[in-house]
Design a protein around this motif. Structure first.
Motif, PDB file in Angstrom:
ATOM      1  N   PRO A 158      29.325  46.635  43.985  1.00 17.30           N
ATOM      2  CA  PRO A 158      29.668  46.695  42.559  1.00 17.30           C
ATOM      3  C   PRO A 158      31.075  46.203  42.245  1.00 17.30           C
ATOM      4  CG  PRO A 158      29.749  48.880  43.540  1.00 17.30           C
ATOM      5  CD  PRO A 158      29.182  47.963  44.589  1.00 17.30           C
ATOM      6  N   ASP A 159      31.920  46.083  43.257  1.00 15.59           N
ATOM      7  CA  ASP A 159      33.304  45.663  43.037  1.00 15.59           C
ATOM      8  C   ASP A 159      33.488  44.153  43.120  1.00 15.59           C
ATOM      9  OD1 ASP A 159      34.195  48.325  42.770  1.00 15.59           O
ATOM     10  OD2 ASP A 159      34.326  48.541  44.959  1.00 15.59           O
ATOM     11  N   TYR A 160      32.409  43.439  43.485  1.00 16.80           N
ATOM     12  CA  TYR A 160      32.550  41.988  43.624  1.00 16.80           C
ATOM     13  C   TYR A 160      31.727  41.293  42.548  1.00 16.80           C
ATOM     14  CZ  TYR A 160      33.197  37.421  45.737  1.00 16.80           C
ATOM     15  OH  TYR A 160      33.569  36.109  45.958  1.00 16.80           O
ATOM     16  N   ASP A 161      32.427  40.662  41.608  1.00  9.92           N
ATOM     17  CA  ASP A 161      31.791  39.869  40.563  1.00  9.92           C
ATOM     18  C   ASP A 161      32.034  38.405  40.893  1.00  9.92           C
ATOM     19  OD1 ASP A 161      30.936  38.515  38.338  1.00  9.92           O
ATOM     20  OD2 ASP A 161      32.188  39.607  36.905  1.00  9.92           O
ATOM     21  N   VAL A 162      30.983  37.687  41.230  1.00  5.98           N
ATOM     22  CA  VAL A 162      31.127  36.311  41.687  1.00  5.98           C
ATOM     23  C   VAL A 162      31.726  35.406  40.618  1.00  5.98           C
ATOM     24  CG1 VAL A 162      28.830  35.526  40.992  1.00  5.98           C
ATOM     25  CG2 VAL A 162      29.925  34.517  43.009  1.00  5.98           C
ATOM     26  N   SER A 163      31.639  35.796  39.348  1.00  7.37           N
ATOM     27  CA  SER A 163      32.189  34.978  38.264  1.00  7.37           C
ATOM     28  C   SER A 163      33.650  35.299  37.958  1.00  7.37           C
ATOM     29  CB  SER A 163      31.355  35.170  36.988  1.00  7.37           C
ATOM     30  OG  SER A 163      30.033  34.713  37.183  1.00  7.37           O
ATOM     31  N   ASP A 164      34.195  36.330  38.599  1.00  9.45           N
ATOM     32  CA  ASP A 164      35.579  36.742  38.350  1.00  9.45           C
ATOM     33  C   ASP A 164      36.524  35.844  39.134  1.00  9.45           C
ATOM     34  OD1 ASP A 164      38.027  37.959  38.052  1.00  9.45           O
ATOM     35  OD2 ASP A 164      37.260  39.996  38.337  1.00  9.45           O
ATOM     36  N   PRO A 165      37.349  35.030  38.466  1.00  9.96           N
ATOM     37  CA  PRO A 165      38.234  34.114  39.185  1.00  9.96           C
ATOM     38  C   PRO A 165      39.329  34.807  39.982  1.00  9.96           C
ATOM     39  CG  PRO A 165      38.711  34.060  36.847  1.00  9.96           C
ATOM     40  CD  PRO A 165      37.460  34.876  37.006  1.00  9.96           C
ATOM     41  N   ARG A 166      39.487  36.129  39.795  1.00 11.54           N
ATOM     42  CA  ARG A 166      40.464  36.862  40.608  1.00 11.54           C
ATOM     43  C   ARG A 166      39.945  37.101  42.022  1.00 11.54           C
ATOM     44  NH1 ARG A 166      41.351  42.251  37.660  1.00 11.54           N
ATOM     45  NH2 ARG A 166      39.075  42.053  37.565  1.00 11.54           N
ATOM     46  N   LEU A 167      38.672  36.819  42.241  1.00  9.85           N
ATOM     47  CA  LEU A 167      38.038  37.006  43.542  1.00  9.85           C
ATOM     48  C   LEU A 167      37.467  35.680  44.018  1.00  9.85           C
ATOM     49  CD1 LEU A 167      35.918  40.170  42.571  1.00  9.85           C
ATOM     50  CD2 LEU A 167      38.254  40.145  43.465  1.00  9.85           C
ATOM     51  N   GLY A 168      37.011  35.672  45.259  1.00  8.00           N
ATOM     52  CA  GLY A 168      36.246  34.516  45.724  1.00  8.00           C
ATOM     53  C   GLY A 168      37.019  33.556  46.596  1.00  8.00           C
ATOM     54  N   LEU A 169      36.555  32.306  46.622  1.00  9.62           N
ATOM     55  CA  LEU A 169      37.107  31.284  47.500  1.00  9.62           C
ATOM     56  C   LEU A 169      38.568  30.999  47.175  1.00  9.62           C
ATOM     57  CD1 LEU A 169      33.956  29.079  47.380  1.00  9.62           C
ATOM     58  CD2 LEU A 169      35.018  29.819  49.516  1.00  9.62           C
ATOM     59  N   VAL A 170      39.378  30.978  48.212  1.00  7.37           N
ATOM     60  CA  VAL A 170      40.804  30.739  48.038  1.00  7.37           C
ATOM     61  C   VAL A 170      41.121  29.251  48.152  1.00  7.37           C
ATOM     62  CG1 VAL A 170      43.103  31.367  48.885  1.00  7.37           C
ATOM     63  CG2 VAL A 170      41.245  33.040  48.987  1.00  7.37           C
ATOM     64  N   GLY A 179      32.969  23.538  58.179  1.00  9.74           N
ATOM     65  CA  GLY A 179      34.082  24.306  58.700  1.00  9.74           C
ATOM     66  C   GLY A 179      34.457  25.549  57.929  1.00  9.74           C
ATOM     67  N   LEU A 180      35.639  26.054  58.217  1.00 10.42           N
ATOM     68  CA  LEU A 180      36.056  27.402  57.846  1.00 10.42           C
ATOM     69  C   LEU A 180      36.653  27.497  56.448  1.00 10.42           C
ATOM     70  CD1 LEU A 180      37.706  28.412  61.238  1.00 10.42           C
ATOM     71  CD2 LEU A 180      35.515  29.224  60.331  1.00 10.42           C
ATOM     72  N   LEU A 181      36.248  28.556  55.745  1.00 13.26           N
ATOM     73  CA  LEU A 181      36.773  28.894  54.430  1.00 13.26           C
ATOM     74  C   LEU A 181      37.026  30.393  54.388  1.00 13.26           C
ATOM     75  CD1 LEU A 181      34.275  26.853  52.232  1.00 13.26           C
ATOM     76  CD2 LEU A 181      36.739  26.447  52.336  1.00 13.26           C
ATOM     77  N   VAL A 182      38.037  30.810  53.636  1.00 14.20           N
ATOM     78  CA  VAL A 182      38.302  32.230  53.464  1.00 14.20           C
ATOM     79  C   VAL A 182      37.991  32.638  52.027  1.00 14.20           C
ATOM     80  CG1 VAL A 182      40.784  31.882  52.971  1.00 14.20           C
ATOM     81  CG2 VAL A 182      39.960  34.112  53.771  1.00 14.20           C
ATOM     82  N   VAL A 183      37.354  33.802  51.893  1.00 17.02           N
ATOM     83  CA  VAL A 183      36.934  34.339  50.599  1.00 17.02           C
ATOM     84  C   VAL A 183      37.649  35.665  50.382  1.00 17.02           C
ATOM     85  CG1 VAL A 183      34.969  35.161  49.247  1.00 17.02           C
ATOM     86  CG2 VAL A 183      34.671  33.260  50.851  1.00 17.02           C
ATOM     87  N   ALA A 184      38.288  35.818  49.229  1.00 15.49           N
ATOM     88  CA  ALA A 184      38.981  37.065  48.900  1.00 15.49           C
ATOM     89  C   ALA A 184      38.033  38.023  48.196  1.00 15.49           C
ATOM     90  CB  ALA A 184      40.193  36.776  48.015  1.00 15.49           C
ATOM     91  N   LYS A 185      38.029  39.296  48.618  1.00 20.16           N
ATOM     92  CA  LYS A 185      37.144  40.297  48.021  1.00 20.16           C
ATOM     93  C   LYS A 185      37.859  41.202  47.039  1.00 20.16           C
ATOM     94  CE  LYS A 185      34.246  42.212  50.993  1.00 20.16           C
ATOM     95  NZ  LYS A 185      33.709  42.805  52.249  1.00 20.16           N
ATOM     96  N   THR A 186      39.193  41.076  46.936  1.00 17.07           N
ATOM     97  CA  THR A 186      39.969  41.851  45.976  1.00 17.07           C
ATOM     98  C   THR A 186      40.977  40.929  45.293  1.00 17.07           C
ATOM     99  OG1 THR A 186      41.788  42.450  47.481  1.00 17.07           O
ATOM    100  CG2 THR A 186      39.803  43.870  47.501  1.00 17.07           C
ATOM    101  N   PRO A 187      41.413  41.277  44.072  1.00 13.34           N
ATOM    102  CA  PRO A 187      42.428  40.454  43.407  1.00 13.34           C
ATOM    103  C   PRO A 187      43.718  40.350  44.213  1.00 13.34           C
ATOM    104  CG  PRO A 187      41.360  41.913  41.822  1.00 13.34           C
ATOM    105  CD  PRO A 187      40.881  42.341  43.185  1.00 13.34           C
ATOM    106  N   ASP A 188      44.159  41.461  44.820  1.00 15.78           N
ATOM    107  CA  ASP A 188      45.396  41.420  45.609  1.00 15.78           C
ATOM    108  C   ASP A 188      45.254  40.473  46.794  1.00 15.78           C
ATOM    109  OD1 ASP A 188      46.663  43.177  43.936  1.00 15.78           O
ATOM    110  OD2 ASP A 188      46.340  44.945  45.201  1.00 15.78           O
ATOM    111  N   ALA A 189      44.084  40.493  47.423  1.00 16.25           N
ATOM    112  CA  ALA A 189      43.872  39.606  48.563  1.00 16.25           C
ATOM    113  C   ALA A 189      43.929  38.146  48.135  1.00 16.25           C
ATOM    114  CB  ALA A 189      42.531  39.917  49.227  1.00 16.25           C
TER     115      ALA A 189
END
Length: 365
Positions: A158-170, A179-189
């Protein structure tokens, strides 16, 4: 529309914008491209007013606090320059709000697309993207993307909204780059990781097969990158005085010499759209099988029938640019631990490299 590259690839707004002029939907591995989501021209009669107060009445579902966060991240641009939230708007100011991804025009539908998850914890996820998978939804690719796969993966979170630009692919890589990609699960991250990419403290290494053997075997390529004025689907190294070009630096090292092609390691100092593909072509060594940048024809070697057949078989083995984001390193946003990940070269590129090894051995050179 790609906007000016500015500090801080984080824009904490709920909605997205006009269509972005994506190429393949990604870059060669950085946060070098920001995309215009909103644009305003201040009225002639506008009195001086803090920009956070000005924008809160014009952006639906965006609080003043989130607008201030966007300003702190460098995502509010006035007359071409990032401003802070206490900037006072003036008549006829040109205000743009940029984000690190293009607009999602439609609702993101979760799709059960397999993900090769290399690492995951409460703050982030590292995924090994296969070639052929588009990263973000966009023109002609509204489904079947990595974002759709992430929506499925996080469907019970419930804390991850795929449309929220504060989250997701960095950051992003091209559709046909693996290859490798990092995805942020929190706004701080996402904020923390985004700053690392912007400050060039991440460690990113690519493997590529290129036409010819670069000389010297270790080198540095520096050249401002922007859209090719003769072909809008390409990027190009532009003259130093061209204001549309963005500073870009790639370091390369030849790992193996296969006579007519070479396996190289590329380390990104910056992360511009198609950076490795453009820089290697710029020094006369396009990526093997890269149709967009001229690597899908014979550029080295004799044009006899047996060699042409050999190259045709090579193109069939790896019918995409031979580029793989092999390593990714960063500091964990919560723990401060240095993280380092490696993804093996995928089967298509491995088969291609082995075919060239055998060719070189049989040539006796």
């Amino acid at each position: 529309m790609a906007a000016t590259s500015v500090p801080g690839p984080i824009a904490p707004f709920d909605d997205a914008d006009i269509d972005a002029e994506e190429l393949d939907g990604a870059d060669d591995g950085g946060s070098g491209e920001l995309y215009e989501h909103f644009r305003f021209t201040v009225d002639k009669g506008q009195q001086l007013l803090r920009i956070d107060k000005y924008l809160v009445t014009r952006l639906e579902k965006s609080s003043r606090n989130r607008i201030q966060q966007a300003a702190d991240a460098g995502c509010i641009i006035v007359n071409g320059k990032p401003v802070k939230s206490n900037y006072r708007v003036k008549p006829l100011d040109d205000i743009r709000i940029v984000m690190d991804r293009p607009r999602y025009e439609l609702e993101i539908i979760p799709e059960d697309i397999p993900l090769d998850i290399v690492y995951e914890d409460d703050a982030l996820l590292v995924v090994n993207k296969p070639a052929g998978l588009v990263v973000h939804p966009g023109h002609g690719n509204y489904s079947g993307t990595l974002v759709n796969a992430l929506a499925w993966h996080f469907r019970d979170n419930p804390d991850y909204d795929v449309s929220d630009p504060r989250l997701g692919l960095v950051h992003r890589i091209d559709k046909d780059t693996s290859g490798l990609l990092v995805v942020a699960k929190t706004p701080d991250a996402k904020t923390h990781l985004g700053k690392q990419f912007f400050n060039k403290t991440t460690k990113r290494e690519y493997n590529a097969l290129v036409w010819g053997v670069p000389s010297p075997s270790v080198g540095r390529i520096e050249g401002n990158i922007g859209r090719n004025p003769k072909d809008r689907l390409q990027m190009a190294v532009l003259p130093p005085d061209d204001p549309t070009g963005k500073h870009a630096v790639t370091h390369y090292e030849v790992l193996e010499d296969f006579i007519h092609v070479a396996l190289v390691k590329c380390v990104l100092e910056t992360g511009r759209t198609h950076q490795i593909r453009v820089h290697m072509r710029h020094i006369g060594h396009p990526l093997f099988s890269d149709a967009r940048y001229g690597g899908d024809v014979i550029l080295r070697g004799e044009r006899n029938g047996s060699y042409q057949k050999f190259i045709g078989n090579c193109f069939e083995l790896c019918p995409r640019q031979a580029l793989h984001a092999r390593t990714l390193g960063f500091v964990h946003p919560d723990t401060g631990e240095e993280m380092f990940f490696t993804a093996p070269i995928p089967a298509d590129m491995t088969a291609l490299i082995e075919k060239w090894r055998a060719y070189t051995k049989n040539s006796g050179k």
